[in-house]
Design a protein around this motif. Structure first.
Motif, short mmCIF file in Angstrom:
data_model
loop_
_atom_site.label_atom_id
_atom_site.label_comp_id
_atom_site.label_asym_id
_atom_site.label_seq_id
_atom_site.Cartn_x
_atom_site.Cartn_y
_atom_site.Cartn_z
N PRO A 19 25.48 35.35 13.38
CA PRO A 19 25.14 34.14 12.63
C PRO A 19 23.65 33.84 12.60
CG PRO A 19 26.87 33.71 14.28
CD PRO A 19 26.32 35.06 14.56
N ILE B 45 25.44 29.15 10.45
CA ILE B 45 26.10 29.69 9.27
C ILE B 45 26.33 31.18 9.48
CG2 ILE B 45 23.91 30.16 8.05
CD1 ILE B 45 25.37 29.33 5.42
N ALA C 262 29.92 29.06 13.28
CA ALA C 262 29.55 30.14 12.36
C ALA C 262 30.44 31.35 12.54
CB ALA C 262 28.08 30.51 12.57
N CYS D 266 33.01 28.25 4.62
CA CYS D 266 32.19 29.05 3.70
C CYS D 266 33.02 29.87 2.72
CB CYS D 266 31.28 29.98 4.50
SG CYS D 266 30.05 29.12 5.50
N ILE E 217 21.89 23.89 12.95
CA ILE E 217 22.62 24.42 11.78
C ILE E 217 23.10 25.82 12.15
CG2 ILE E 217 22.47 25.11 9.35
CD1 ILE E 217 20.08 23.17 9.09
N CYS F 234 32.34 28.97 9.34
CA CYS F 234 31.93 27.66 8.84
C CYS F 234 30.41 27.49 8.86
CB CYS F 234 32.54 26.55 9.69
SG CYS F 234 34.33 26.35 9.50
N LEU F 235 29.92 26.73 7.92
CA LEU F 235 28.59 26.15 8.01
C LEU F 235 28.73 24.88 8.84
CD1 LEU F 235 25.63 25.45 7.12
CD2 LEU F 235 26.65 24.41 5.08
#
Length: 365
Positions: free
Chosen positions: A203, A196, A157, A292, A194, A161-162
């Motif tokens: 994040p 993000i 993150a 992202c 997860i 990036c996700l």
């Protein structure tokens, strides 16, 4: 030499930085200077045959987990890790290897070693591939325990990036969790993570087992002599219990959220074993990463994210809550609070770690 009979600064604590523990609140604790904890973990691992760089990497990861408030994946893990090396379950000299299969898919093979270096290699690789092509996937196989998944989600993150991580497939060797409606342990904890990019506080990180608690809480509670919260385990007859011994005497961990956790666990089993193939060592893993910036500039995404998250944070708290929290920010705040603090361990756990260090005649001066 470390004197196992003389642990430093024993006390019970109600420190809010430790309030994320699932152990009973009357569990006695010992504070260990973080540099001593690091030397112990590194010393035990090198004594078992691990390369020094991998030992340092694992020690950094475990201490970071404790500082993040994720005690289930912290320094206490050196006890089962030592047992895994002694039994031959893990290879001490293993180094992870990045390769492509004959269909072009990227894989990290952990070579039967501890999974933390393998997961670190995988997340760096998937970030690089996502930045180059927008979307990337990488699988992991033949790895031992991979540590706190949130750490890898945070890394991705922060890189814009996700990241989605799904693990499973260890059901044959790690029968820990009863399927929803059942009373027999048939599944592993099959975790997800997860990460993000978020708002102004960093994040958004989702890191959870599909069981009511990570297995580390149950195993750790037994070592610590602590009780578990209600709703985590059942005994061999399917009755609720808070005593970790009920689990070890034929009980099981429950699924998180009943049928929802069970459904996620079954999906992870399909991905990790049916798709990726039979498991060697602990689990198989799949990582998916998306750049992202394909959809928003980093600045604009942060602005939108902060608008969403600030509304959640400022929601009036319900009775029994101090505030509404954002996933991942609790761990980030704990790391900031604990950056210069010692590692807090249950006293019974510390006694076993100190005894292990003494048995190995570690020079910790």
């Amino acid at each position: 030499m470390l004197d196992a009979r003389a642990p430093p600064s024993l006390h019970e604590t109600a420190d809010p930085a430790r309030a994320m523990t699932k152990y009973s609140p009357n569990t006695a604790r010992t504070e260990i200077p973080s540099d001593l904890a690091h030397r112990i973990v590194t010393g035990v691992l090198t004594a078992k045959g691990c390369p020094r760089d991998i030992a340092h990497q694992v020690a950094d990861h475990l201490i970071d987990a404790d500082r993040s408030g994720v005690e289930s994946h912290g320094v206490w893990r050196i006890l089962p890790y030592a047992d895994y090396y002694d039994s031959g379950y893990l290879r001490a000299d293993a180094r992870p290897e990045l390769r492509q299969n004959d269909r072009g898919a990227w894989l990290v093979n952990g070579q039967g070693g501890i999974g933390i270096p393998a997961m670190s290699l995988a997340v760096r690789s998937v970030i690089d591939h996502a930045r180059a092509s927008g979307l990337a996937a990488i699988a992991l196989e033949d790895v031992g325990h991979t540590g706190r998944l949130g750490a890898y989600a945070e890394e991705a993150a922060r890189a814009g990036c996700l990241l989605i991580i799904i693990g499973g497939g260890g059901r044959k060797d790690w029968r820990l969790v009863a399927p929803y409606g059942g009373r027999k342990a048939l599944m592993s904890t099959n975790p997800y993570a997860i990460g993000i990019p978020g708002g102004n506080h960093g994040p958004v990180i989702v890191d959870f087992a599909t069981s009511a608690a990570a297995a580390g809480w149950v195993y750790g509670a037994r070592i610590a002599g602590a009780q578990l919260p209600e709703g985590v385990i059942i005994d061999r007859d399917g009755h609720p219990s808070t005593d970790p011994e009920a689990y070890f005497n034929g009980g099981a961990i429950l699924t998180a959220g009943g049928p929802k956790g069970y459904a996620l666990s079954v999906a992870a089993e399909m991905i990790a074993e049916a798709m990726l193939g039979p498991v060697r060592t602990e689990c198989n893993w799949l990582m998916l990463a998306l750049d992202c910036s394909l959809y928003q500039t980093p600045t604009r995404m942060q602005e939108i994210a902060e608008e969403i998250l600030d509304e959640l944070r400022t929601c009036p708290p319900a009775p029994g809550f101090d505030s509404v929290e954002v996933p991942g920010e609790r761990e980030a705040h704990a790391r900031a609070r604990n950056a210069d603090r010692p590692v807090s361990l249950p006293t019974a756990t510390w006694t076993q770690i100190a005894a292990l260090a003494a048995t190995l005649k570690l020079n910790l001066d």
